[in-house]
Write a protein that holds these residues in place. Structure first.
Motif, PDB file in Angstrom:
ATOM      1  N   TYR A 198      44.247  45.897  42.019  1.00 61.59           N
ATOM      2  CA  TYR A 198      44.295  45.410  40.648  1.00 61.59           C
ATOM      3  C   TYR A 198      42.595  45.109  40.291  1.00 61.59           C
ATOM      4  O   TYR A 198      41.978  44.745  41.278  1.00 61.59           O
ATOM      5  N   GLY A 199      42.205  45.617  39.200  1.00 61.16           N
ATOM      6  CA  GLY A 199      40.928  45.617  38.956  1.00 61.16           C
ATOM      7  C   GLY A 199      40.587  44.369  37.982  1.00 61.16           C
ATOM      8  O   GLY A 199      41.222  44.174  36.979  1.00 61.16           O
ATOM      9  N   VAL A 200      39.249  43.741  38.303  1.00 61.03           N
ATOM     10  CA  VAL A 200      39.165  42.445  37.373  1.00 61.03           C
ATOM     11  C   VAL A 200      37.868  42.870  36.726  1.00 61.03           C
ATOM     12  O   VAL A 200      36.715  43.262  37.272  1.00 61.03           O
ATOM     13  N   THR A 201      37.805  42.741  35.434  1.00 57.01           N
ATOM     14  CA  THR A 201      36.755  43.107  34.532  1.00 57.01           C
ATOM     15  C   THR A 201      36.541  41.732  33.705  1.00 57.01           C
ATOM     16  O   THR A 201      37.203  40.763  33.561  1.00 57.01           O
ATOM     17  N   MET A 202      35.463  41.870  32.957  1.00 56.37           N
ATOM     18  CA  MET A 202      34.987  41.199  31.995  1.00 56.37           C
ATOM     19  C   MET A 202      34.682  41.856  30.817  1.00 56.37           C
ATOM     20  O   MET A 202      33.664  41.785  30.047  1.00 56.37           O
ATOM     21  N   GLN A 203      35.765  42.313  30.043  1.00 51.37           N
ATOM     22  CA  GLN A 203      35.647  42.888  28.725  1.00 51.37           C
ATOM     23  C   GLN A 203      34.982  42.102  27.768  1.00 51.37           C
ATOM     24  O   GLN A 203      34.235  42.447  26.912  1.00 51.37           O
ATOM     25  N   GLU A 204      35.423  40.937  27.624  1.00 52.26           N
ATOM     26  CA  GLU A 204      35.076  39.752  26.950  1.00 52.26           C
ATOM     27  C   GLU A 204      34.197  39.058  27.841  1.00 52.26           C
ATOM     28  O   GLU A 204      34.565  38.228  28.947  1.00 52.26           O
ATOM     29  N   LYS A 205      32.777  38.775  27.296  1.00 52.87           N
ATOM     30  CA  LYS A 205      32.062  37.906  28.289  1.00 52.87           C
ATOM     31  C   LYS A 205      32.278  36.304  28.725  1.00 52.87           C
ATOM     32  O   LYS A 205      32.507  35.683  27.715  1.00 52.87           O
ATOM     33  N   GLY A 206      32.396  36.100  30.009  1.00 53.67           N
ATOM     34  CA  GLY A 206      32.877  34.961  30.560  1.00 53.67           C
ATOM     35  C   GLY A 206      34.353  35.007  30.723  1.00 53.67           C
ATOM     36  O   GLY A 206      34.809  33.747  31.263  1.00 53.67           O
ATOM     37  N   VAL A 207      35.215  35.875  30.216  1.00 47.18           N
ATOM     38  CA  VAL A 207      36.901  35.846  30.555  1.00 47.18           C
ATOM     39  C   VAL A 207      37.126  36.994  31.509  1.00 47.18           C
ATOM     40  O   VAL A 207      36.943  38.262  31.003  1.00 47.18           O
ATOM     41  N   SER A 208      37.783  36.798  32.502  1.00 47.34           N
ATOM     42  CA  SER A 208      38.196  37.654  33.401  1.00 47.34           C
ATOM     43  C   SER A 208      39.643  38.386  32.913  1.00 47.34           C
ATOM     44  O   SER A 208      40.545  37.544  32.468  1.00 47.34           O
ATOM     45  N   THR A 209      39.433  39.642  32.948  1.00 49.38           N
ATOM     46  CA  THR A 209      41.116  40.499  32.639  1.00 49.38           C
ATOM     47  C   THR A 209      41.399  41.076  33.847  1.00 49.38           C
ATOM     48  O   THR A 209      40.539  41.329  34.640  1.00 49.38           O
ATOM     49  N   VAL A 210      42.636  41.478  34.089  1.00 46.52           N
ATOM     50  CA  VAL A 210      43.415  42.191  35.265  1.00 46.52           C
ATOM     51  C   VAL A 210      43.908  43.616  34.696  1.00 46.52           C
ATOM     52  O   VAL A 210      44.440  43.505  34.072  1.00 46.52           O
ATOM     53  N   ILE A 211      43.625  44.451  35.652  1.00 49.92           N
ATOM     54  CA  ILE A 211      44.071  45.838  35.241  1.00 49.92           C
ATOM     55  C   ILE A 211      44.891  46.248  36.568  1.00 49.92           C
ATOM     56  O   ILE A 211      44.330  46.198  37.677  1.00 49.92           O
ATOM     57  N   GLU A 212      46.171  46.763  36.422  1.00 48.33           N
ATOM     58  CA  GLU A 212      46.756  47.038  37.620  1.00 48.33           C
ATOM     59  C   GLU A 212      46.958  48.619  38.002  1.00 48.33           C
ATOM     60  O   GLU A 212      47.123  49.342  36.939  1.00 48.33           O
ATOM     61  N   LEU A 213      47.043  49.061  39.102  1.00 49.61           N
ATOM     62  CA  LEU A 213      46.962  50.400  39.472  1.00 49.61           C
ATOM     63  C   LEU A 213      47.999  50.505  40.754  1.00 49.61           C
ATOM     64  O   LEU A 213      47.526  50.015  41.675  1.00 49.61           O
ATOM     65  N   ASP A 214      49.278  51.038  40.585  1.00 48.76           N
ATOM     66  CA  ASP A 214      50.065  51.320  41.943  1.00 48.76           C
ATOM     67  C   ASP A 214      49.786  52.524  42.504  1.00 48.76           C
ATOM     68  O   ASP A 214      49.762  53.662  42.063  1.00 48.76           O
ATOM     69  N   LEU A 215      49.089  52.731  43.618  1.00 48.93           N
ATOM     70  CA  LEU A 215      48.478  53.889  44.336  1.00 48.93           C
ATOM     71  C   LEU A 215      49.625  54.571  44.902  1.00 48.93           C
ATOM     72  O   LEU A 215      49.603  55.850  44.737  1.00 48.93           O
ATOM     73  N   GLY A 222      36.219  45.017  41.506  1.00 50.19           N
ATOM     74  CA  GLY A 222      35.560  44.780  40.270  1.00 50.19           C
ATOM     75  C   GLY A 222      34.162  44.336  40.713  1.00 50.19           C
ATOM     76  O   GLY A 222      33.799  44.096  41.575  1.00 50.19           O
ATOM     77  N   PRO A 223      33.231  44.430  39.485  1.00 45.65           N
ATOM     78  CA  PRO A 223      31.777  44.556  39.745  1.00 45.65           C
ATOM     79  C   PRO A 223      31.521  42.832  39.930  1.00 45.65           C
ATOM     80  O   PRO A 223      32.436  41.725  39.973  1.00 45.65           O
ATOM     81  N   ASN A 224      30.208  42.565  40.503  1.00 47.75           N
ATOM     82  CA  ASN A 224      29.929  41.310  40.840  1.00 47.75           C
ATOM     83  C   ASN A 224      29.997  40.302  39.742  1.00 47.75           C
ATOM     84  O   ASN A 224      29.458  40.710  38.458  1.00 47.75           O
ATOM     85  N   GLY A 225      30.420  39.135  39.815  1.00 50.29           N
ATOM     86  CA  GLY A 225      30.680  38.183  38.660  1.00 50.29           C
ATOM     87  C   GLY A 225      31.767  38.403  37.750  1.00 50.29           C
ATOM     88  O   GLY A 225      31.888  37.573  36.766  1.00 50.29           O
ATOM     89  N   SER A 226      32.784  39.398  38.069  1.00 54.11           N
ATOM     90  CA  SER A 226      33.818  39.484  37.416  1.00 54.11           C
ATOM     91  C   SER A 226      34.917  38.337  37.373  1.00 54.11           C
ATOM     92  O   SER A 226      35.827  38.308  36.578  1.00 54.11           O
TER      93      SER A 226
END
Length: 1005
Positions: free
Chosen positions: A979-996, A31-35
């Protein structure tokens, strides 16, 4: 997998409840910095007992609670749960799964749970001790920790090495013993002081007892007088307090009424504001209608202008057509002459095209044959390539599975901690006469493996030894190392007998369990004892039938793992068919056979592939030559075709032009008449549009009047709202005055209550009496002045007695008995002190031995790991003082390839990080943790070293589960799940899963 899942709620940037499952060997978090990626490793460290807020990247512990955003409010607590698989009993806990939970509130309260049962932090630390986990372990390698182990002082590195050596529990026991010794010495000192004190008290006690008796009489009299006087004052205070309470309640009622009136004013103001908002909406709607109507007027004006332009255009066209009619007659003669010349050119082109068509047909036959041959060869080559790839992938998968199973057998995977320790010590020569666990000493075919494992049950982990003395030595070792319990079967005493009568005629009978396995003859007694009285049946129905036929006296196990006990009870359910040691051994043998076949297939496929490539190259050459000739013929044909088409198009155009010119004069005359009609039509449409525009302008005027009326209504509502707000402000000022009055009355009430409390405190502080107890001993007070005088006389007489020793009478009787009792205690304490010194000495010796052995093993693994990661060079770990191994510092000496041996502080940042990674991998080799979290530890490495690090981590993933937080591509490519960690909502982390693995299978399909 050891780490099964992580649940986070309210921790740092994870406001919503988030669950991450870890079902693969290597899981990467990106995930990006600060996510909020690193917040996941902080959560794992926090739930395992970390108490230092700086280690969690915060100023205070409250910083771990979600602090809110522009759209969300702050949360009141943070909670993290860590779910760990304990089926191999890595942790000393009677459960196959452990869930550690920590919850922290903003009030500062902390709660800890193990499997939802409340525990202490000490219980969490004890559970994780010597496993590599916990706040002082090496399972969480954060962004700063990877450099700290290299850059810190040599003495500051000891915590990681002690945890890796497994002496943390010993050090804890030693510190406990030292604390007990310190308390024992303090107790001994106090006992000696008490004995000396008692020896000095015997003399004066008799004299003091007489004074004490007189003092008690006077004190009791003083108590009655003072209590009576205070109770009299207390009654007067309570009478006064009743009047103040009534006044206070009346003020409260008035204040509540004023607040209700204020709320009513506020409600009225809100109602007017709502009506004003509705007027604003009406005004906006009217303006929208005005805008649409004005747009309609503009559209109508545009249409009028277009109609006028059309009228002018038609007039000009009429004049131009009259002029063109005269010119057309002259052009007809010229066109007829050009048509005759074009027909002669077309005839010559047809003759040349016929010759080229014959040559092209011959070439197409050759080309078609080459394409058919090449298609066949390419299909064969593709099939061979697919087959070679499939064989190679299957071979790698088989080899990986063989290596994993061999490592599991080597490490005694699936056995308890105690069994592993005994077998390792036996392999090192520290224990004698150890043959191995029962499950390793027999073999069974696939059909019977599950039945035999079920029949053995926990006995599969029993250890076979030569004699009882050998078993005793192993048990003593387990006690010293505090590594759990194990059962031993001495071959010199274990005997067993087999069933004599078997249900051979029953169709569901498979055989006697002992006869269905293979083992060395020397173990006959062992397996007769374990399996000699157990029979195997095909199914549970067969087992029930056989058991009933034999009076429920037989122990029967079925091929699918169901068990009928000799008393008729049944044990069963679902069972994993490949989870046992016997199934693992059978699978290993099959895989080795499969590997040999795959190697032969791969060699044959390579030969066929080479032949197919040679054949395909020859066909491609023939095809290229035929295609070149075809291209040349096509080019010539295209040239003649183009010439022919150009001529034909010219003739066609000239004919069309000729035909058109012949009748064009008449059509142009008719067009002149049509233009006159169209001009008249356009003039009629112009009149209609001008009438419509006039109506639209009238509608615009009405809408403007409606907007003005809405504005006047809103101004009137604005005035009414202003008056209501002024009334509310005035009522608010009245409420403030009432609150001040209530505060003054309340102050008087508190003063009265305080004075009453002081009297009650006097009763308790001086005599430990409650109000009801004081009422019981109270006497009537006729004259307060006389009562005070009498109290003063009693006080003076009591003061004249000095400070009496109230316990002198009883103390004199008990002093000799007390003296003897304390003398016996002193002897017991001195004995306990001597025993504690012995325990500390034993623990210290064992710690030195264990630490020295493990340190040498870590040093050996570090040398090897450094060599493999750096591709050369040297490395070593050195104790600064070998005579003080438990307290001395630890030096790290390294020599990268092509460099002179130098101080580690002179290395570059990337080299220091790589050295630290090599050291951590060495520690994990010696003492693997169930799982390891690595937070961007490869950030300072270049791409080549990142790939080496990722590949090495893959090699170690069979013993340790890895969770990596990373930005690097090489690490991501080696992961099994992302697992991708993003901040779709500013200040709140959410997780996206990808089984390679699943994604790879989908791509291949």
């Amino acid at each position: 997998m050891y780490l099964k899942a992580l649940e986070i709620q309210g921790f740092k940037s994870f406001a919503d409840k988030t669950r991450l499952t870890f079902e693969k060997d290597i899981t990467a978090i990106v995930g990006p910095n600060g996510s909020g990626k690193s917040n996941i490793s902080d959560a794992i460290l926090w739930v395992m007992g970390e108490q230092r807020s700086k280690a969690l990247r915060g100023a205070k512990m409250e910083d771990v609670i979600f602090g809110g955003t522009e759209k969300r409010g702050a949360m009141g607590y943070a909670q993290v749960s860590l779910i760990i698989d304990n089926s191999a009993h890595i942790f000393d806990y009677d459960s196959s799964e452990i869930m550690l939970t920590r919850r922290y509130y903003r009030s500062g309260d902390s709660e800890y749970y193990i499997n939802r049962e409340s525990v202490r932090l000490k219980d969490i630390n004890n559970l994780l001790m010597d496993t590599g986990l916990g706040r002082d372990g090496y399972s969480i390698i954060g962004q700063g920790k990877i450099a700290d182990i290299v850059s810190n002082k040599s003495t500051d590195r000891r915590e990681v090495f002690e945890e890796a050596a497994g002496i943390s529990r010993f050090r804890y026991r030693k510190e406990e013993a030292e604390r007990k010794l310190e308390r024992t010495e303090d107790n001994l000192l106090r006992v000696n002081d008490k004995i000396e004190e008692l020896e000095m008290q015997v003399g004066p006690l008799k004299k003091q007892s007489e004074i004490a008796k007189r003092f008690l009489v006077l004190r009791d009299e003083l108590k009655v007088k003072e209590v009576s006087l205070w109770m009299e004052s207390l009654e007067k205070l309570r009478t006064q307090a009743e009047g103040i309470n009534q006044e206070y309640e009346q003020a409260k009622k008035s204040l509540e009424k004023a607040k209700e009136e204020l709320n009513a004013l506020y409600a009225s103001s809100d109602s007017i504001s709502e009506r004003m908002r509705r007027k604003d909406v009406e005004s906006e709607q009217a303006r929208e209608r005005l805008s649409k109507t004005e747009a309609e007027a503009s559209e109508c004006e545009a249409k009028t202008a277009v109609i006028k332009a059309n009228i002018e255009s038609n007039i000009k066209n009429k004049e131009r057509m009259l002029s063109d009619i005269a010119e057309q007659e002259n052009r007809v003669l010229e066109i007829k002459k050009s048509i005759a010349q074009g027909e002669a050119q077309i005839k010559a082109a047809d003759e040349e095209l016929e010759k080229l068509a014959q040559l092209t047909k011959e070439n197409e036959n050759v080309l078609q044959g080459c394409k058919m041959k090449m298609g066949s060869r390419e299909e064969i080559l593709k099939n061979l390539n697919d087959r070679a790839t499939s064989i190679h992938i299957e071979g790698r998968s088989t080899e990986s599975r063989i290596n994993m199973l061999q490592e599991m057998e080597k490490d005694y995977e699936g056995y308890s901690k105690a069994v592993k320790l005994v077998m390792r010590e036996a392999e090192h020569g520290n224990l004698r006469g150890v043959h191995g666990p029962v499950a390793n000493l027999l073999r069974a075919n696939d059909q019977c493996a599950l039945a035999i494992e079920t029949a053995l049950g926990a006995s599969a982990q029993k250890i076979v030894v030569d004699s009882q003395n050998d078993g005793k030595a192993a048990i003593e070792l387990l006690k010293r190392r505090d590594c759990g319990r194990a059962t031993f079967m001495p071959m010199d005493v274990i005997r067993g007998d087999s069933l004599k009568t078997l249900p051979n005629k029953d169709p569901g009978f498979v055989g006697l369990a002992m006869d269905l396995v293979q083992f060395e003859p020397q173990y006959t007694g062992i397996f007769a004892n374990l399996l000699g009285r157990t029979i195997v049946a095909e199914s549970l129905s067969d087992a029930v039938r056989i058991s009933r036929a034999n009076g429920n006296r037989l122990r029967i196990v079925t091929l699918d793992g169901q068990l009928m006990n000799a008393d008729g009870s049944m044990t069963g359910g679902s069972a994993a068919k490949t989870s046992g040691v016997l199934s693992r051994a059978n699978e290993l043998q099959k895989l080795k056979t499969k590997r040999a076949h795959l190697e032969e297939d791969e060699k044959r496929c390579a030969d066929e592939l080479s032949k197919a490539k040679s054949g395909l190259a020859a066909i491609k050459y023939q095809l290229d030559m035929a295609m070149e000739e075809a291209a040349e013929l096509k080019s010539k044909s295209s040239s003649f075709e183009a010439e022919k088409k150009t001529t034909e198009n010219s003739i066609r155009q000239l004919n069309a032009l000729l035909s058109g010119l012949s009748g064009d004069s008449e059509s142009r005359r008719r067009a002149v008449e049509a233009a006159d009609n169209q001009i008249e039509s356009f003039r009629k449409r112009l009149s209609d549009e001008e009438s419509r525009l006039s109506g639209i302008n009238d509608r615009v005027s009405k809408i403007k009047e409606e907007i003005a009326e809405i504005s006047r209504s809103r101004m009137e509502l604005e005035g009414r709202r202003g008056k209501t707000q002024k009334d509310a402000q005035a009522r608010n000022a009245d409420i403030l005055d009432m609150e001040r009055m209530s505060a003054r009355i309340e102050q008087k009430k508190l003063a009265s209550e305080m004075e009453e409390k002081q009297l009650l405190d006097k009763l308790w502080d001086n005599y430990e009496l409650s109000h009801s107890a004081a009422e019981a001993i109270r006497e009537p007070v006729e004259n307060i002045q006389k009562a005070n005088k009498h109290i003063g006389e009693l006080r003076r007489e009591i003061n004249s007695l000095g400070t009496p020793n109230l316990g002198a009478i009883e103390e004199f009787k008990r002093v000799n008995e007390r003296y003897e009792f304390l003398s016996e205690q002193r002897a017991d304490v001195e004995k306990a002190k001597k025993e504690l010194l012995g325990i500390i000495s034993d623990i210290t010796g064992e710690m030195e031995q264990v630490f020295t052995d493990r340190f040498k093993e870590i040093d050996r693994c570090f040398r090897q790991t450094f060599l493999e990661l750096f591709g050369g060079g040297k490395a070593a770990l050195v104790l600064e003082d070998e005579n003080n191994v438990l307290d001395c510092g630890i030096e790290i000496k390294v020599q990268p390839p092509g460099k002179a041996l130098s101080n580690i502080s002179l290395l570059s940042g990337g080299e220091m990080a790589f050295v630290a990674i090599a050291l951590y991998f060495a520690i994990l080799k010696v003492r693997p943790t169930p799982f390891c979290v690595m937070d961007e530890i490869e950030a300072a490495l270049d791409e080549a070293n990142v790939n080496r690090y990722a590949e090495y981590m893959r090699r170690m993933s069979d013993k340790t589960q890895f969770l990596v937080i990373t930005h690097r591509r090489g690490t991501m490519e080696e992961a099994d799940m992302l697992y991708g960690v993003t901040m779709q909502e500013k200040g709140v982390s959410t997780v996206i899963e990808l089984d390679l693995e699943s994604a790879q299978k989908t791509i291949e399909e």
